[in-house]
Each structure stands twice: as C-alpha cells, then as structure tokens.
Design a protein around this motif. Structure first.
Motif, PDB file in Angstrom:
ATOM      1  N   PRO A 349      -5.976  -6.623  -3.805  1.00 27.42           N
ATOM      2  CA  PRO A 349      -6.106  -5.029  -4.859  1.00 27.42           C
ATOM      3  C   PRO A 349      -6.567  -5.806  -6.319  1.00 27.42           C
ATOM      4  O   PRO A 349      -5.562  -6.308  -6.863  1.00 27.42           O
ATOM      5  CB  PRO A 349      -5.728  -3.964  -4.433  1.00 27.42           C
ATOM      6  N   GLN A 353      -8.833  -0.869  -8.837  1.00 28.20           N
ATOM      7  CA  GLN A 353      -8.769  -0.663  -7.798  1.00 28.20           C
ATOM      8  C   GLN A 353      -7.344   0.284  -7.134  1.00 28.20           C
ATOM      9  O   GLN A 353      -6.864   1.274  -6.866  1.00 28.20           O
ATOM     10  CB  GLN A 353      -8.727  -1.523  -6.165  1.00 28.20           C
ATOM     11  N   SER A 356      -7.232   3.441  -9.719  1.00 25.12           N
ATOM     12  CA  SER A 356      -8.202   4.628  -8.785  1.00 25.12           C
ATOM     13  C   SER A 356      -7.263   5.008  -7.737  1.00 25.12           C
ATOM     14  O   SER A 356      -6.867   5.807  -7.595  1.00 25.12           O
ATOM     15  CB  SER A 356      -8.871   4.089  -7.867  1.00 25.12           C
ATOM     16  N   PHE A 357      -6.636   4.054  -7.112  1.00 27.06           N
ATOM     17  CA  PHE A 357      -5.396   4.154  -6.449  1.00 27.06           C
ATOM     18  C   PHE A 357      -4.538   5.339  -6.224  1.00 27.06           C
ATOM     19  O   PHE A 357      -3.967   6.202  -6.077  1.00 27.06           O
ATOM     20  CB  PHE A 357      -4.627   2.933  -5.356  1.00 27.06           C
ATOM     21  N   GLN A 369      -9.077   5.041   1.665  1.00 28.31           N
ATOM     22  CA  GLN A 369      -9.071   3.539   1.678  1.00 28.31           C
ATOM     23  C   GLN A 369     -10.920   3.356   1.409  1.00 28.31           C
ATOM     24  O   GLN A 369     -11.461   2.031   1.166  1.00 28.31           O
ATOM     25  CB  GLN A 369      -8.629   3.003   3.072  1.00 28.31           C
ATOM     26  N   LEU A 372     -12.446   3.666  -2.160  1.00 26.50           N
ATOM     27  CA  LEU A 372     -12.326   2.548  -2.873  1.00 26.50           C
ATOM     28  C   LEU A 372     -12.595   1.139  -2.685  1.00 26.50           C
ATOM     29  O   LEU A 372     -12.423   0.132  -3.299  1.00 26.50           O
ATOM     30  CB  LEU A 372     -10.668   2.785  -3.359  1.00 26.50           C
ATOM     31  N   LEU A 374     -11.522  -0.610   0.255  1.00 22.61           N
ATOM     32  CA  LEU A 374     -10.678  -1.790  -0.200  1.00 22.61           C
ATOM     33  C   LEU A 374     -10.371  -2.294   1.877  1.00 22.61           C
ATOM     34  O   LEU A 374     -10.977  -1.749   2.287  1.00 22.61           O
ATOM     35  CB  LEU A 374      -9.260  -0.834   0.528  1.00 22.61           C
ATOM     36  N   GLN A 378      -5.324  -4.634   1.748  1.00 24.04           N
ATOM     37  CA  GLN A 378      -5.907  -4.087   0.141  1.00 24.04           C
ATOM     38  C   GLN A 378      -4.811  -3.088   0.228  1.00 24.04           C
ATOM     39  O   GLN A 378      -4.319  -2.886  -0.010  1.00 24.04           O
ATOM     40  CB  GLN A 378      -6.755  -4.705  -0.934  1.00 24.04           C
TER      41      GLN A 378
END
Ligand code: ADP
Length: 483
Positions: A349, A353, A356-357, A369, A372, A374, A378
């Motif tokens: 990631p 990211q 944000s996660f 998932q 974002l 992903l 990631q």
C-alpha cells in the motif's frame, strides 16, 4: 515397512537420487530437517516415503491449492487412497467428512491459512502426526511478511500439534531466506542438507533486443526453431493472453495461455493438454509451474524479467526434469524492469492508503478495500498488520523495508542480466555457492550454439521424393481449388 522396500514397492524406484536418502534418514531419526534440493529432483519423496515407514499421519503445508491437488493426484496414481487436500476446493460437507475421519489419512495437505483456524487445529490434535512438512518453505520468507502472514505462525502451530519433527523443503533459498525459515519454524538445531541450486542440463541465455517489436519477432523465430514443448513467461496476464492469440493466428496452433485470472476448470484443462502433448507452448504468468509434473519441457523463455533471481530459478527449473538438455532464454529490452517495479508497488500500500485505512472505522473490510481501491495483496498486508495492533508509523516502516528488499532483489537480477560474467557462476554466487564444474553448454557468455537446441524436422517422404516443380504445381492446384 522398511525404507528400501517402500522405495521399490510403493514408488517403483530402483535407487535414491542425490540427497534423498540422507534427508529421509534424518527424518526417520526424528530430527528437524531443512533441505534444499534443486527443482525437479524429487523433494516429494523425502516426506512421502517416511509416510510409509512412520506410524501416524504426515501433515504437509503447501502454498497452492493446485499444488496440493496435484500431489494428491500423483499419490492416487501410485495407489495411495489415504491422501487428502484440505482446502477451499472441498464443499462444507466434504470438509466435515474429512475432519470427522482424519485418522484414516496417511497424507494430509493443508494451506497455512487453514492452519490458522482453531477448529482445524483442535481436529488435528485428535490424531497422531508423525511428520510436519513445510513444502516450498521459502514462501515463509517470500510471502509471510506481506500477504500471507499465517506462514509466520507455523512455528507456534507445530507445538500445538504435538512433537513431530519438522521437515522444511525448498529449491531456492539464499542464506538469509534459510535463516528466516529456521527462525519462523523454530528450528533450533536442524539437520541441514543444502544441495547446489545448479541445474547443469539447463543452458542459460540472455538476449538483448532493441524494442518490443524486435522482441516479438525474436520470440516467433525462437519458437519456430526450438525443440518443444516449452513455456513462455510473462509478467502480465494481458500480454500472456495476447501473445498466445497472436501465436495461434500465426500457425502455432498448439499454444495456450495460462494465468491466475482464468477459471479453475480452464486452467486444469490446459495443464492436462500440456501434460499429454496436445498443447506444446504455454504463454504463462508465474501462476503456472508449481505442481506441474511434466518432465520433458525443453525450453523456458522469459518474455519479461521476473522479480528476483529466486523466481527465475524456480521458473527455469521446470525445464529438463528428465535430465535431458534444455534451455532458458531471457529476452530483454531496456526498461523492462519498469513492469516489475509497478508489480512491486501494486503489492504494497502507499503511505496515503495506509493513512486512510487507519482513519476509517474498522469492521467492514470489504467496503474499505473497495473504497481505497486496494489490490488484494495491499489489502491483506494492511489487514494483517492492523489486526496485530501495529500503529500507522510502524506499518509505514515495515512497508518501506519490504519495498527496499524487493527492489534490491530486482536490482540483483538486473545486475545479472547486464553482467558479462558466466551466468551460471553468477547465479550460484547469489546463493553463496561456487561453481566447480561448468557444463559444456553453459551459457551465452561461455558461448553455446543455439543449433544444439533445434527441433529435428520430421522427414516427409512425399515432399522429399517430389521435385520442386511438382510441389509448386501441387500448391498451385490447391490454391485454384482444382484438387
Ligand atoms: P520436486 O523436487 O520439484 O518437488 P518431484 O518430487 O515432483 O520434484 O519429483 C520430480 C520427478 O522425479 C517426479 O516425476 C518423480 O517421480 C521423480 N523421482 C523422484 N525421486 C526419484 C527417484 N529416486 N528415482 C527416479 N525418479 C524419481
């Protein structure tokens, strides 16, 4: 049953191959063992044979479903019905039936993820396990840190399952990777059997091309010329498919694509067709290989550079398992490594990211998932470190470290591509080995003759007997539809 009796009666082999007997003896003596044997030389026997000598089940941790299925299939072919693969392929009903009857099995294949389930562990605790095998043990180091964290827990799990010795098997592990394996499997004083990674019957070639058009032309030239069957490796699913189409359109009808994005049934079909000679050229991604037990592959072409020397060796190691002369050719254009860098970036990631996660409320991982954007890897990376309570900065630091390691491995491979020294010697240096004896057909730097790898044309007596005038006449008649 005694060791030698099992070798002949069960497996139908007359003798052990280099390394097998020592490894099997150490296993039978209850030692923990770390064994490295070159690809295709017979690692499976090292745990399958003890399955007939020891009392109790052999539990094998395997990285891929296709690999497990394949091993079970092969055991069935030698008459072993007491083998099972515990994976998501089984329906719930089948899985329950297997779990209720675990003591019936001699060989139980399982994924590391499934061993993460307490329920499965409880079931396994009810049976007597005589050997705990980690097949393709380099995956601990290669994948454990990123998207398959269950690999890192195998060392704890081994103790939950009793005191069976551990056998870790791999074909390609550098000293660092071997240390990782020992550390994570809690192998304190294992017996180590490390054999050379070298496969002398595979010649190593790198060809540099000016641009992609030239590369494509060279590919066509090579596959028209080289003895088949062969595999062409790509880093992109799209290019594997496009090239397979292109080759079919240009007369190579026995060509198929193979990658992880294809339906399982389709993949199995292609594997089978390749195995039985209906397909002779496979345009594949790295998803193709592990567990494909075809021993007469004559060439491996890399259309793209792989990510590291380990993967290169694994992939070329699928050639020449019958010990006959084979060749590995890497086609390289300046800048090809960019695709690998992109793949590495897609596995990890970005910092934003990660931010944000962590900022999003936990719970619905699937939604996160998607939100974002992903990739699967990631996402798994973030999920596993998040659930082990790491904070944002720690995760960023781990990510950075993983990134540097991967880039460094790619750089080592690129150095090898650009080097002017013997290719075999350089691969071996990477694995801290010294090349003592170079084979006659060693590599492009040591000068080999590509003619030695040419397909012998079948003699067609009709054409040979007739003069060129007659042949031309036949062709013309054919074209005008008069015949
Ligand atoms: P790998 O090391 O890649 O896991 P496998 O265990 O699949 O290799 O074995 C490769 C091939 O070698 C198989 O076809 C297997 O039947 C054969 N083989 C293994 N051991 C022996 C032996 N002692 N004698 C003859 N053939 C063997």
């Amino acid at each position: 049953m005694k060791k030698n009796e099992a070798l002949k009666k069960i497996f139908g082999f007359t003798s052990f191959r280099n390394g097998q007997e020592e490894i099997i003896d150490a296993v039978l003596n209850q030692s923990d063992v770390l064994a490295m044997l070159p690809t295709g030389t017979g690692k499976s026997l090292c745990y399958q044979l003890p399955g007939y000598v020891l009392k109790g089940a052999v539990l094998i941790v395997s990285p891929l479903i296709s690999l497990m299925q394949d091993q079970v299939e092969q055991l069935r072919m030698i008459g072993e019905k007491r083998a099972v693969a515990l994976n998501s392929f089984l329906s719930i009903k089948e899985k329950n039936r297997v779990l209720q009857n675990l003591s019936l099995y001699r060989f139980i294949y399982i994924s590391p993820e499934m061993l993460g389930s307490e329920y499965i562990i409880e079931k396994l605790q009810t049976i007597n396990i005589s050997l705990f095998v980690i097949d393709e043990a380099h995956c601990i180091s290669q994948w454990g840190h990123d998207f398959r964290p269950d690999y890192l827990n195998l060392g704890t799990i081994r103790y939950k399952l009793g005191d069976a010795p551990v056998l870790a098997l791999t074909a390609t592990a550098t000293k660092e990777v071997r240390n990782d394996i020992k550390q994570y499997l809690h192998l304190y004083k294992p017996k180590e059997f490390i054999y050379s990674v070298d496969r002398p019957n595979i010649s190593l070639v790198v060809e540099k091309l000016e641009n992609h058009l030239e590369k494509k032309q060279r590919l066509v030239e090579l596959i028209s010329f080289l003895k088949k069957p062969g595999v062409i490796y790509f880093s992109s699913k799209r290019l594997a498919e496009e090239t397979a189409d292109f080759l079919r359109q240009n007369g190579f009808h026995d060509t198929a694509a193979y990658h992880g994005g294809m339906e399982q049934e389709q993949r199995i079909l292609i594997q089978q067709q390749f195995l039985y000679g209906q397909m002779n050229i496979i345009c594949a991604t790295s998803a193709f290989g592990m567990g494909i037990n075809k021993n007469n592959i004559r060439f491996i072409i890399h259309y793209h550079v792989p990510g590291q020397i380990e993967s290169y060796l694994q992939e070329i190691g699928r050639a020449g398992r019958d010990s006959e002369q084979s060749i590995a050719i890497m086609l390289y254009c300046s800048g090809d490594e960019a695709l690998q860098i992109q793949l590495i970036e897609n596995e990890l990631p970005t910092n934003s990211q990660i931010d944000s996660f962590y900022a999003l409320p936990t719970g619905n991982y699937e939604q996160i998932q998607e939100e974002l954007n992903l990739t699967e890897t990631q996402f798994r990376f973030l999920q596993s470190y998040h659930s082990s309570n790491m904070n944002v900065d720690q995760v960023k630091a781990i990510k950075q470290e993983r990134y540097s390691i991967k880039i460094n491995k790619l750089q080592q491979l690129m150095k090898w591509v650009h080097s002017n020294g013997c290719r075999r010697k350089r691969v071996m240096t990477y694995f801290n080995e010294i090349l003592l004896d170079s084979p006659v057909k060693c590599c492009d730097i040591c000068k080999i003759n590509l003619d030695d790898f040419q397909e012998k044309k079948k003699v067609d007596h009709n054409t040979v007997d007739s003069s060129w005038e007659k042949r031309l006449q036949q062709l013309l008649l054919l074209e005008s539809g008069l015949q």
